[in-house]
Design an enzyme around this catalytic site. Structure first.
Site, PDB file in Angstrom:
ATOM      1  N   SER A  64       0.719  -1.220   0.556  1.00 49.50           N
ATOM      2  CA  SER A  64       0.085   0.216   0.217  1.00 49.50           C
ATOM      3  C   SER A  64       0.625   1.446  -0.123  1.00 49.50           C
ATOM      4  CB  SER A  64      -1.344   0.038   1.228  1.00 49.50           C
ATOM      5  OG  SER A  64      -1.770  -0.500   0.879  1.00 49.50           O
ATOM      6  N   LYS A  67      -0.079   3.228  -3.251  1.00 49.99           N
ATOM      7  CA  LYS A  67      -0.956   4.377  -3.307  1.00 49.99           C
ATOM      8  C   LYS A  67      -0.824   6.262  -2.908  1.00 49.99           C
ATOM      9  CE  LYS A  67      -3.759   0.638  -0.949  1.00 49.99           C
ATOM     10  NZ  LYS A  67      -4.340   0.390   0.501  1.00 49.99           N
ATOM     11  N   TYR A 191      -3.514  -2.487  -9.621  1.00 46.91           N
ATOM     12  CA  TYR A 191      -3.825  -2.249  -8.727  1.00 46.91           C
ATOM     13  C   TYR A 191      -2.592  -3.784  -8.290  1.00 46.91           C
ATOM     14  CZ  TYR A 191      -4.797  -2.110  -3.337  1.00 46.91           C
ATOM     15  OH  TYR A 191      -4.703  -2.345  -2.793  1.00 46.91           O
ATOM     16  N   TYR A 243      -4.966   3.277   8.396  1.00 50.19           N
ATOM     17  CA  TYR A 243      -5.550   3.494   8.496  1.00 50.19           C
ATOM     18  C   TYR A 243      -6.510   3.418   9.719  1.00 50.19           C
ATOM     19  CZ  TYR A 243      -3.553   0.617   4.818  1.00 50.19           C
ATOM     20  OH  TYR A 243      -3.110  -0.633   3.287  1.00 50.19           O
ATOM     21  N   VAL A 261       0.944  -4.014   4.336  1.00 46.67           N
ATOM     22  CA  VAL A 261       1.065  -5.252   4.548  1.00 46.67           C
ATOM     23  C   VAL A 261       2.347  -6.030   4.486  1.00 46.67           C
ATOM     24  CG1 VAL A 261      -1.519  -4.963   4.538  1.00 46.67           C
ATOM     25  CG2 VAL A 261      -0.495  -6.328   2.370  1.00 46.67           C
TER      26      VAL A 261
HETATM   27  N1  GLU Z   1      -2.460  -4.986  -1.919  1.00 48.54           N
HETATM   28  C1  GLU Z   1      -2.914  -5.402  -0.653  1.00 48.54           C
HETATM   29  C2  GLU Z   1      -4.759  -5.723  -0.902  1.00 48.54           C
HETATM   30  O1  GLU Z   1      -4.704  -4.432  -1.164  1.00 48.54           O
HETATM   31  C3  GLU Z   1      -2.693  -3.854  -0.456  1.00 48.54           C
HETATM   32  C4  GLU Z   1      -3.174  -3.646   1.206  1.00 48.54           C
HETATM   33  C5  GLU Z   1      -2.407  -2.862   2.534  1.00 48.54           C
HETATM   34  O2  GLU Z   1      -0.752  -3.061   1.970  1.00 48.54           O
HETATM   35  O3  GLU Z   1      -2.197  -2.118   2.972  1.00 48.54           O
HETATM   36  O4  GLU Z   1      -5.001  -6.114   0.376  1.00 48.54           O
END
Ligand code: GLU
Length: 309
Positions: A64, A67, A191, A243, A261
């Site tokens: 993430s 992003k 994505y 988050y 993650v």
């Molecule tokens: N590729 C992961 C997902 O979409 C990213 C989530 C993350 O890194 O928090 O679940």
């Protein structure tokens, strides 16, 4: 002046001695293969000097954290029109929550929850093929990190595609409101690839340098975004970068940051330094356990905080 090398070495020694390293993410099978017993940290100064400790050259899945880079690309392409597609409020919900999306008519709260990041990908695709957008994202990351060796890890992307039912649900749900301009499968494939970018702490800290100095990477004189845009990206990282753990991170660390993650965290001390830390074990909301503790220690020892000076 801080003895940065000594600070980082000391932090690495202390955090790696902690008994509880959290749990490695297993919902993406390829991430479950990562040895949890790793820790790396890098601090990059505006002149490009880097200080590292531990496994700071080891590649990991940035997940993430990517992003932040796609948000930067999207703002470059759409400007403020992006905010018609995605909000900019903290969600207070887990990264892959679907509940809020229904109540808010398919408009994700912010660009860093999964739904928001998927909507951002739809916004930047603009009718292009997935491989073109994937190449564009990779190109941008190589440009800001000043490093052409950065690649995506296809095994991770495929692994997530095979187990990505939740993200597919989010995407189809948003598409059901008529919000998507590209085929859902194209958006999802793109994505998953952006999340599979593999970087080391050193590469990631360098990639974040433009957020330290108001949009300008002062180590090589490259302007990436305007000062206002850099500040706004930092504010979004502060409010939404972890988050439903974003408030806790702001309280403990006091710096804008984005977690993934894969166990990485990219953080910014405006005017001072960019920081990347990685340890694969996660806490209960999915943020690197040792990474957060290490950043908390670094902020305390350097006095870096956006809430004081
Ligand atoms: N590729 C992961 C997902 O979409 C990213 C989530 C993350 O890194 O928090 O679940």
């Amino acid at each position: 002046m801080h003895d940065m090398q000594a600070i980082l070495d000391d932090i690495a020694t202390k955090v790696t001695a902690l008994p509880d390293r959290g749990k490695v993410a297993t919902y993406i099978p390829q991430l479950a293969c990562v040895d949890p017993d790793q820790f790396g940290m890098t601090v990059a100064l505006p002149d490009g000097t880097v200080y590292s400790s531990g496994d700071a050259q080891t590649l990991f899945s940035i997940q993430s954290i990517s992003k932040v880079f796609t948000l930067t690309i999207a703002l470059g392409k759409l400007g403020d029109a992006l905010w018609r597609r995605v909000g900019r409020e903290p969600s207070g919900d887990p990264f892959n929550s679907i509940v809020q999306l229904e109540m808010e008519h398919g408009k994700p709260r912010n660009p860093f929850i999964n739904a928001g990041a998927i909507a951002v990908v739809d916004a930047i695709m603009m009718g292009h093929q997935p491989k073109e957008t994937i190449a564009e994202i990779l190109q941008f990351v190589r440009f800001i990190a000043d490093d052409n060796s950065i690649c995506m890890d296809d095994r991770v992307a495929k692994s997530e595609l095979l187990t990505g039912d939740r993200n597919a649900s989010l995407a189809h749900f948003m598409a059901s409101f008529g919000h998507f301009k590209n085929p859902v499968d194209f958006v999802l494939g793109t994505y998953f690839h952006q999340c599979s970018i593999a970087m080391s702490c050193e590469q990631l800290a360098r990639a974040a340098l433009f957020l330290v100095s108001d949009g300008l990477n002062t180590s090589n004189g490259t302007r990436v975004v305007s000062a206002q845009r850099a500040r706004r990206i930092n504010s979004l990282m502060m409010m939404c970068g972890h988050y439903d753990g974003s408030g806790e991170f702001a309280f403990r660390v006091g710096l804008p940051g984005k977690s993934g993650v894969g166990g990485g965290i990219m953080a910014v001390a405006p005017g001072k330094a960019s920081i990347a830390v990685w340890s694969p074990g996660l806490d209960h909301v999915g943020n690197s356990k040792l990474g957060t503790i290490a950043l908390e220690m670094l902020a305390e020892r350097t006095g870096w905080s956006v809430f004081g000076h």
